[in-house]
Design an enzyme around this catalytic site. Structure first.
Site, short mmCIF file in Angstrom:
data_model
loop_
_atom_site.label_atom_id
_atom_site.label_comp_id
_atom_site.label_asym_id
_atom_site.label_seq_id
_atom_site.Cartn_x
_atom_site.Cartn_y
_atom_site.Cartn_z
N ASP A 124 0.85 -1.20 0.00
CA ASP A 124 0.00 0.00 0.00
C ASP A 124 0.89 1.25 0.00
O ASP A 124 2.01 1.21 -0.53
CB ASP A 124 -0.92 -0.05 1.23
CG ASP A 124 -2.26 0.62 0.99
OD1 ASP A 124 -2.25 1.81 0.66
OD2 ASP A 124 -3.30 -0.03 1.13
N HIS A 174 -3.80 6.39 2.81
CA HIS A 174 -4.50 5.16 2.41
C HIS A 174 -3.93 3.92 3.11
O HIS A 174 -4.68 3.07 3.61
CB HIS A 174 -4.38 5.04 0.89
CG HIS A 174 -5.22 3.96 0.26
ND1 HIS A 174 -4.81 2.66 0.19
CD2 HIS A 174 -6.44 4.01 -0.32
CE1 HIS A 174 -5.74 1.94 -0.42
NE2 HIS A 174 -6.74 2.74 -0.74
N SER A 228 -11.24 -0.58 -1.38
CA SER A 228 -10.02 -0.51 -0.58
C SER A 228 -10.31 -0.69 0.90
O SER A 228 -9.50 -1.23 1.64
CB SER A 228 -9.35 0.88 -0.73
OG SER A 228 -8.47 0.90 -1.79
#
Lengths: 643, 88
Positions: free
Chosen positions: A35, A107, A431
């Site tokens: 990620d 994220h 996600s």
């Protein structure tokens, strides 16, 4: 996250995740996240009360910008970053922030804390979504593989992360990223390649299905991946809109700004500026609004794109034009809460038309938009998010994708203060759904450490539900149609049931070799991939549908078709199950044998599922096969299309 | 040819347990040298990364023709461009 785990039925205490089970061994489970890195100082990644790093861990803490070896702890036990592929392609290298595993985007911290974040009391987003925040497997260890930068992630770096993660000794890999649909062949796609080798080494790889929404848009399609769709919880962030005629309308928003008084409301098309047509201005595009016409008004804007950034940007455009507020009409994403920079809310097309009708029929229409608030239980849930990518599998339609669904709408989790000055943020996407499954995989792994990746996948899929909390069929946003296996795979995950599935559909690396032969890989390619003496002749099945997968998809049913599956008993030694079939409409389905008797743990018994066309349905039809006894229900979706 | 080159992944399947990472790296350079008229220097310049732990392969800057040549070499499963993926 502050609500999704309770919504799924897990205990709110950190030490007892699945009521009735001890999952204390989750400290031995290492989850790798491919990620944007991690913000290790987040309270979600505290290592208080965690024992030393498990023996056998070969990972490392790679130093770099604002990150050194001692930045890792007993929670974040590994951290690496990859730039070769990115640097070779991107011109704007000066834009790279934190040349280290540190997360400048947010994220990666969000996904890692959703799956494995420690319990953090009294968390909230500007007062919204308040509560104790925690991940699904809060005592599991985290290994970070930073491959993604603000503009995306490149194959060269993704493969490097898989390569290291396999060597380091992670047990689970979580990826909330993917290709644009349509996806390329399995062995020309970095995620498929990397995950194939990870699964061959016993690593469970969980991936997101994508956010394209349409039928056939699902990505991460390989059968060795656990592919996750996104759904809602029963929590909304609503903003009330009062119209001058007294009507109260509810929109979705994360804006905490209140309008103090009612003010004129106009369609943005009335405020067109310069060379823009009224139609173009109705989308509130950059520079499309006339300041004189927009000043002090609430503007009704339309939306045509799917990104959160573009929705947020419209509120910036209205603010810069002097607007007092905004109502954004977006049918597809009306349930996605956006942190607008002015008093604003999002509504669907029907509500938007109601507001426009009031505006067009009233001489001086007015409205007032109130601050967003948290609302629980106002609507049936879970629902499939409109943006969640759908099946069928565009590459191998005999393998149903996505596999399962989990919460991915309006999820609060840890954030990087370098991205925006907050420690927690609310995001939507597949996600956010994938790490919910990652957390559950880690819990299963902690209780059943010897289970294979496909056994764990089977446990999650066969115990999932297709009913919402009101025992009604799960529906799909925005239109509210009844969902099917292309929306949610096997259904919404039931974490309270995954540890005792009773039976599992297991598959070994050898089965994946047979699968590759069945989709056309020849012996030469197969031997190159596996570097052993595998032959396609020795494989036990001919069609991809024969892979022992916890779902059955028959995309070209011509009169009759038979599929074989093998069950492994992981419940009590002596067990009797009977088959219950809900056939796809217009298709007769029989199961042979329809009663199975197990007399030992680990025993394998095969059965056949016979499909026969009765009254050919239009397009795909959906059904279920459940093996039942007094204690367990082991359900798999059946999908068929008559040609 | 350098200016027209792009980054490709050369995927070579599973890793044998006995594979020595240094030997794999040398082999990657030799494969690259063979499409650079034997120049190890050019091979090293074009080489970006080698995969040596969980599977075999490497990343390199290649022209379209060189990528096609590479795809035909013994031991190569596939050659594919360095595609960008999006966060979901």
């Amino acid at each position: 996250t502050t609500h999704s785990w309770d919504f799924m039925g897990l205990s709110s205490e950190e030490t007892m995740e699945i009521p009735g089970f001890s999952t204390k061994n989750q400290v031995n489970v290492i989850i790798g996240f491919i990620d944007t890195g991690i913000w290790p100082e987040s309270p979600s990644f505290s290592d208080v009360d965690m024992p030393p790093v498990p023996a056998g861990w070969k990972g490392e803490c790679q130093s770099g910008e604002a990150f050194n070896v001692s930045t890792c702890n007993r929670k974040v036990i590994g951290a690496r970053y990859y730039l070769s592929g990115y640097e070779a392609e991107e011109d704007s290298l000066e834009m790279v922030s934190y040349r280290s595993p540190r997360d400048s985007n947010g994220h990666g911290s969000h996904t890692a804390s959703t799956a494995a974040g420690r319990y953090v009391a009294d968390m909230n987003y500007k007062g919204l979504a308040a509560g104790g925040a925690r991940g699904g497997s809060p005592m599991s260890r985290i290994a970070v593989y930073k491959t993604c930068w603000d503009s995306g992630c490149y194959d060269v770096d993704l493969l490097a992360a898989f390569d290291d993660a396999i060597r380091d000794g992670v047990h689970v890999l979580s990826l909330s990223l993917g290709p644009e649909a349509p996806q390329g062949e399995y062995f020309t796609d970095a995620i498929s390649v990397g995950s194939f080798h990870a699964a061959s080494h016993g690593v469970v790889v969980v991936s997101s299905a994508g956010n394209e929404g349409q039928q056939g848009s699902a990505t991460n399609l390989a059968p060795w991946l656990l592919t996750v769709a996104a759904s809602s919880t029963d929590r909304d962030f609503t903003s009330d809109i009062m119209l001058g005629n007294g009507a109260k309308i509810v929109g979705e928003s994360l804006s905490l700004m209140d309008m103090e008084t009612s003010t004129r409301i106009i369609s943005a098309s009335e405020a067109f500026a310069g060379y823009f047509t009224p139609y173009q201005s109705s989308f509130c595009l950059e520079s499309s609004l006339n300041r004189t016409k927009a000043r002090g008004r609430v503007l009704i804007c339309r939306h045509a794109e799917s990104s959160t950034e573009s929705k947020l940007q419209k509120s910036v455009v209205v603010k810069e034009a002097g607007g007092a507020g905004m109502i954004l009409v977006d049918e597809a994403d009306k349930d996605v809460a956006i942190p607008f920079v002015i008093p604003a809310a999002m509504v669907g097309r029907r509500t938007g038309n109601l507001i426009l009708s009031y505006v067009n029929r009233t001489r001086k229409p007015t409205s007032r938009i109130f601050s967003a608030k948290t609302v629980i239980g106002s609507r049936q849930a879970p629902r499939i998010a409109s943006f969640s990518s759908k099946g069928p599998n565009g590459l191998t339609p005999q393998i149903l994708k996505p596999d399962v669904t989990a919460p991915g709408l309006n999820i609060l989790a840890a954030w990087s203060p370098a991205a925006s000055k907050k420690d927690f943020n609310i995001l939507s996407g597949t996600s956010m759904a994938a790490p919910h499954i990652t957390g559950i995989v880690a819990l299963i792994k902690s209780v059943h450490p010897s289970w294979s990746p496909s056994a764990i996948k089977s446990a999650i899929m066969t115990t999932a539900t297709v009913r919402n909390k009101h025992r009604q069929p799960i529906t799909v946003d925005p239109e509210g149609r009844r969902g099917n296996a292309f929306d949610y795979g096997a259904g919404f995950v039931s974490p309270t049931r995954v540890l005792e599935p009773g039976l599992i559909y297991d598959a070994s690396p050898a089965d994946y070799k047979a699968f590759l032969c069945s989709i056309g890989y020849n012996e030469k390619s197969l031997r190159l991939i596996t570097r052993d003496n595998s032959t396609c002749q020795e494989q036990t099945f001919a069609a991809p549908s024969d892979l022992n997968y916890p779902s059955i998809a028959v995309p070209s049913l011509n009169n009759t078709y038979t599929v074989t599956r093998t069950l492994t008993n992981v419940g009590y030694a002596k067990n009797i199950y009977r088959a219950v079939v809900y056939p796809p409409r217009g298709i007769n389905v029989t199961v042979e044998p329809s009663r199975i008797v197990f007399d030992r743990y680990g025993q394998k018994i095969s059965f056949r599922v016979n499909f026969q066309v009765a009254a050919p349905p239009q397009g795909y039809a959906f059904g279920f096969l459940t093996w039942r006894n007094r204690k367990s229900r082991v359900t798999m979706p059946l999908v068929a299309q008559v040609t | 040819s350098i200016s027209s080159s792009k980054v490709y992944v050369v995927y070579m399947g599973s890793r044998d347990n006995g594979d020595d990472p240094d030997e794999i790296l040398k082999l990657n350079h030799l494969m690259l040298a063979s499409i650079h008229q034997g120049s190890i220097e050019k091979a090293q310049d074009s080489h970006l990364y080698s995969y040596v732990h969980g599977f075999r392969g490497f990343a390199a800057k290649l022209t379209h023709d060189q990528a096609s040549q590479m795809a035909k070499m013994p031991g190569v499963v596939s050659v594919f461009p360095n595609v960008k993926r999006k966060l979901h």
